[in-house]
Design a protein around this motif. Structure first.
Motif, PDB file in Angstrom:
ATOM      1  N   VAL A 127       0.823  -1.205   0.000  1.00  0.00           N
ATOM      2  CA  VAL A 127       0.000   0.000   0.000  1.00  0.00           C
ATOM      3  C   VAL A 127       0.860   1.259   0.000  1.00  0.00           C
ATOM      4  N   ALA A 128       2.001   1.210   0.683  1.00  0.00           N
ATOM      5  CA  ALA A 128       2.876   2.382   0.700  1.00  0.00           C
ATOM      6  C   ALA A 128       3.534   2.592  -0.654  1.00  0.00           C
ATOM      7  N   GLN A 129       4.015   1.513  -1.259  1.00  0.00           N
ATOM      8  CA  GLN A 129       4.703   1.645  -2.536  1.00  0.00           C
ATOM      9  C   GLN A 129       3.762   2.057  -3.664  1.00  0.00           C
ATOM     10  N   THR A 130       2.493   1.650  -3.581  1.00  0.00           N
ATOM     11  CA  THR A 130       1.522   2.000  -4.624  1.00  0.00           C
ATOM     12  C   THR A 130       0.697   3.226  -4.253  1.00  0.00           C
ATOM     13  N   LYS A 131       1.037   3.849  -3.110  1.00  0.00           N
ATOM     14  CA  LYS A 131       0.355   5.063  -2.648  1.00  0.00           C
ATOM     15  C   LYS A 131      -1.156   4.858  -2.520  1.00  0.00           C
ATOM     16  N   THR A 132      -1.529   3.693  -1.997  1.00  0.00           N
ATOM     17  CA  THR A 132      -2.931   3.401  -1.705  1.00  0.00           C
ATOM     18  C   THR A 132      -3.258   3.981  -0.338  1.00  0.00           C
ATOM     19  N   SER A 133      -4.091   5.008  -0.293  1.00  0.00           N
ATOM     20  CA  SER A 133      -4.356   5.698   0.975  1.00  0.00           C
ATOM     21  C   SER A 133      -5.544   5.119   1.730  1.00  0.00           C
ATOM     22  N   ARG A 134      -6.363   4.291   1.049  1.00  0.00           N
ATOM     23  CA  ARG A 134      -7.524   3.719   1.717  1.00  0.00           C
ATOM     24  C   ARG A 134      -7.935   2.425   1.014  1.00  0.00           C
ATOM     25  N   PHE A 135      -8.233   1.406   1.807  1.00  0.00           N
ATOM     26  CA  PHE A 135      -8.788   0.178   1.259  1.00  0.00           C
ATOM     27  C   PHE A 135      -9.689  -0.454   2.306  1.00  0.00           C
ATOM     28  N   SER A 136     -10.593  -1.303   1.860  1.00  0.00           N
ATOM     29  CA  SER A 136     -11.563  -1.888   2.781  1.00  0.00           C
ATOM     30  C   SER A 136     -12.035  -3.229   2.245  1.00  0.00           C
ATOM     31  N   TYR A 137     -12.705  -3.980   3.115  1.00  0.00           N
ATOM     32  CA  TYR A 137     -13.276  -5.251   2.694  1.00  0.00           C
ATOM     33  C   TYR A 137     -14.460  -5.595   3.581  1.00  0.00           C
ATOM     34  N   CYS A 138     -15.251  -6.544   3.093  1.00  0.00           N
ATOM     35  CA  CYS A 138     -16.351  -7.088   3.870  1.00  0.00           C
ATOM     36  C   CYS A 138     -16.410  -8.580   3.589  1.00  0.00           C
ATOM     37  N   ILE A 139     -16.445  -9.387   4.642  1.00  0.00           N
ATOM     38  CA  ILE A 139     -16.462 -10.840   4.534  1.00  0.00           C
ATOM     39  C   ILE A 139     -17.786 -11.328   5.081  1.00  0.00           C
ATOM     40  N   SER A 140     -18.553 -12.042   4.267  1.00  0.00           N
ATOM     41  CA  SER A 140     -19.842 -12.538   4.739  1.00  0.00           C
ATOM     42  C   SER A 140     -19.644 -13.841   5.497  1.00  0.00           C
ATOM     43  N   ASP A 141     -20.695 -14.281   6.187  1.00  0.00           N
ATOM     44  CA  ASP A 141     -20.613 -15.556   6.890  1.00  0.00           C
ATOM     45  C   ASP A 141     -20.774 -16.726   5.932  1.00  0.00           C
ATOM     46  N   ARG A 142     -20.906 -16.439   4.625  1.00  0.00           N
ATOM     47  CA  ARG A 142     -20.963 -17.480   3.600  1.00  0.00           C
ATOM     48  C   ARG A 142     -19.617 -17.612   2.879  1.00  0.00           C
ATOM     49  N   ASP A 143     -18.580 -17.022   3.420  1.00  0.00           N
ATOM     50  CA  ASP A 143     -17.252 -17.060   2.806  1.00  0.00           C
ATOM     51  C   ASP A 143     -17.242 -16.406   1.434  1.00  0.00           C
ATOM     52  N   ALA A 144     -17.976 -15.339   1.305  1.00  0.00           N
ATOM     53  CA  ALA A 144     -17.955 -14.534   0.089  1.00  0.00           C
ATOM     54  C   ALA A 144     -17.959 -13.083   0.525  1.00  0.00           C
ATOM     55  N   GLY A 145     -17.466 -12.200  -0.319  1.00  0.00           N
ATOM     56  CA  GLY A 145     -17.421 -10.807   0.069  1.00  0.00           C
ATOM     57  C   GLY A 145     -16.807  -9.947  -1.000  1.00  0.00           C
ATOM     58  N   VAL A 146     -16.326  -8.781  -0.587  1.00  0.00           N
ATOM     59  CA  VAL A 146     -15.784  -7.828  -1.549  1.00  0.00           C
ATOM     60  C   VAL A 146     -14.595  -7.105  -0.932  1.00  0.00           C
ATOM     61  N   LEU A 147     -13.582  -6.891  -1.742  1.00  0.00           N
ATOM     62  CA  LEU A 147     -12.409  -6.101  -1.369  1.00  0.00           C
ATOM     63  C   LEU A 147     -12.429  -4.838  -2.210  1.00  0.00           C
ATOM     64  N   LEU A 148     -12.241  -3.699  -1.590  1.00  0.00           N
ATOM     65  CA  LEU A 148     -12.328  -2.418  -2.283  1.00  0.00           C
ATOM     66  C   LEU A 148     -11.036  -1.631  -2.090  1.00  0.00           C
ATOM     67  N   LEU A 149     -10.406  -1.270  -3.185  1.00  0.00           N
ATOM     68  CA  LEU A 149      -9.223  -0.420  -3.152  1.00  0.00           C
ATOM     69  C   LEU A 149      -9.656   0.999  -3.472  1.00  0.00           C
ATOM     70  N   GLY A 150      -9.413   1.930  -2.543  1.00  0.00           N
ATOM     71  CA  GLY A 150      -9.876   3.295  -2.722  1.00  0.00           C
ATOM     72  C   GLY A 150     -11.008   3.612  -1.761  1.00  0.00           C
ATOM     73  N   PRO A 151     -11.624   4.784  -1.921  1.00  0.00           N
ATOM     74  CA  PRO A 151     -12.706   5.188  -1.014  1.00  0.00           C
ATOM     75  C   PRO A 151     -13.929   4.304  -1.178  1.00  0.00           C
ATOM     76  N   SER A 152     -14.678   4.105  -0.079  1.00  0.00           N
ATOM     77  CA  SER A 152     -15.836   3.212  -0.143  1.00  0.00           C
ATOM     78  C   SER A 152     -17.154   3.981  -0.166  1.00  0.00           C
ATOM     79  N   ASN A 153     -17.473   4.705   0.914  1.00  0.00           N
ATOM     80  CA  ASN A 153     -18.738   5.425   1.024  1.00  0.00           C
ATOM     81  C   ASN A 153     -19.932   4.492   0.838  1.00  0.00           C
ATOM     82  N   ILE A 154     -19.789   3.240   1.252  1.00  0.00           N
ATOM     83  CA  ILE A 154     -20.867   2.270   1.116  1.00  0.00           C
ATOM     84  C   ILE A 154     -21.845   2.396   2.274  1.00  0.00           C
ATOM     85  N   VAL A 155     -21.303   2.456   3.480  1.00  0.00           N
ATOM     86  CA  VAL A 155     -22.119   2.597   4.684  1.00  0.00           C
ATOM     87  C   VAL A 155     -21.429   3.598   5.604  1.00  0.00           C
ATOM     88  N   PRO A 156     -22.183   4.266   6.468  1.00  0.00           N
ATOM     89  CA  PRO A 156     -21.537   5.149   7.458  1.00  0.00           C
ATOM     90  C   PRO A 156     -20.669   4.313   8.395  1.00  0.00           C
TER      91      PRO A 156
END
Length: 432
Positions: free
Chosen positions: A198-227
């Motif tokens: 993240v430092a070398q690629t200057k990624t200032s924000r990343f996030s993820y969400c893992i469901s209880d079904r072993d599926a989810g989403v990884l987000l590189l950059g700003p999310s603004n999905i939920v407060p």
């Protein structure tokens, strides 16, 4: 794994986590981030061609991501670790190796004269040397189980989502590290150190969400999905022997079992003068760990509230650190789960809940353990750090299920929000 030998003396890894596989299609969000959908998939499917920007994962040994490295791009599977700095790859070492340096025209060893070779970061604290034969920078790490991992410091192009490819320094080694996933081709360091991805690629924000079904989403950059509810990162400028200054360290303030807040002295939850006792949010560890005094208080209250609901399996210790275990049939365990209280970790401005309808369960069935009357063994998913041993609290990804977790490096904070990951992912155009 999230820990380096320099930050957690005596630590040996628990080889349990999630497999994540990168595919070729990504989704640009309205906020400008890159959404990478996750799907359940077996490791054997890694050889199946997929579009390079969609992530899928399967519970197996580690949280890994398959990305494109080199020119032309080669798909390689790497552990996604928010607790490690310098990334590494297995290079031309048989069936586990997925990266062939000689096939990449953009591959470049780092010479001994490079400032990077001489830098003092968490993963290179006086551990780099010069290979007299090649005059390239050589890196060697010794882990708590006495194993070593060593290789050449190199750089190559990483393609995540789409162009442009990003040149990144990493370690190219000839054998798997025993402190990581032995089925992965490498590790992608995502902490705040200067040599992290993240430092070398200057990624200032990343996030993820893992469901209880072993599926989810990884987000590189700003999310603004939920407060999100944010808690500040704990930062200590002075070097301390047991404090990892580039980890995502937050301040644990309270632990609650059901409606009862545990009587844990505040001093037990604070780092001491050596740095021991920091709390780290970690994608490289499956379950969570508490220092012994806090763990014993949690264990006693959990056993009190589940008395008559679960049958203790005395004398059994899972993975060397989880000594609160039970025996039950699948049907009895499913019924018991509905009566088991949530365990809630409280921070300044935010909290993380596990079990009881919260993010992630508080029981884990131990694979391969069988008892009479078709019973299995189920263990409490909070372990005792003192049994490992390590001098830290760790929040593993198992207790981040159905929680949106954001690492905000720009503002030095970590955000949490309870969500249904499948619904949240739809907002990004990703169907789980």
């Amino acid at each position: 794994m999230a820990f380096s030998p320099s930050s957690v003396p005596g630590f040996f890894p628990l080889l349990i986590a999630i497999i994540v596989i990168l595919q070729l299609q990504s989704y640009e969000t309205q906020a400008g981030g890159l959404a990478l959908p996750l799907r359940t998939q077996k490791l054997q499917s890694l050889s199946t061609p997929h579009p390079p920007s969609k992530l899928r994962f399967h519970r197996n040994v580690s949280l890994t991501v398959t990305i494109a490295v080199g020119t032309p791009p080669q798909n390689v599977t790497m552990v996604l670790d928010t607790g490690s700095e310098l990334s590494w790859l297995l290079c031309d070492t048989g069936p586990l190796s997925q990266f062939r340096p000689r096939a990449s025209s953009s591959y470049a060893p780092i010479p001994c004269s490079s400032p990077t070779c001489k830098s003092q970061t968490r993963d290179l604290p006086n551990l780099s040397s010069c290979d007299s034969a090649t005059h390239n920078c050589h890196v060697s790490l010794t882990y708590a189980d006495a194993s070593t991992a060593e290789g050449t410091l190199v750089s190559d192009l990483f393609l995540v989502g789409g162009p442009p490819a990003r040149r990144t320094n990493l370690r190219c080694q000839s054998s798997p590290s025993s402190a990581g996933d032995t089925t992965a081709a490498g590790m992608l360091g995502m902490n705040r150190g200067s040599l992290s991805f993240v430092a070398q690629t200057k990624t200032s924000r990343f996030s993820y969400c893992i469901s209880d079904r072993d599926a989810g989403v990884l987000l590189l950059g700003p999310s603004n999905i939920v407060p999100l509810n944010y808690t500040p990162l704990v930062q200590i400028s002075l070097p301390l022997p047991y404090f990892d200054r580039v980890a995502y360290s937050v301040q644990l303030e309270t632990i609650r079992v059901g409606a009862k807040t545990l009587p844990i002295p505040k001093s037990v939850l604070l780092p001491d003068h050596t740095g021991a006792g920091q709390t780290m949010v970690d994608s490289g560890t499956q379950f969570s760990f508490l220092l012994g005094q806090a763990y014993e208080i949690l264990k006693d209250e959990f056993l009190r509230q589940t008395s008559g609901v679960l049958n203790p399996e005395k004398g059994y210790v899972f993975q060397g650190a989880f000594d609160t275990c039970f025996r039950a049939t699948q049907l009895a365990a499913a019924a018991a789960v509905r009566r088991i209280p949530a365990v809630v970790l409280g921070f300044q401005g935010a909290e993380v809940a596990g079990g009881g309808g919260g993010g992630g369960g508080v029981l884990h069935r131990v694979e391969g353990e069988r008892r009479g009357n078709n019973e299995g063994v189920w263990c409490f998913t909070f372990g005792n750090s003192d049994l490992v041993p390590m001098e830290a609290y760790v929040i593993g990804h198992h207790h981040q299920q159905n929680i949106w977790v954001e690492y905000d490096l720009e503002n030095s904070r970590v955000g949490f929000a309870p969500v249904q990951c499948d619904l949240a992912s739809r907002k990004l155009g990703v169907m789980l």
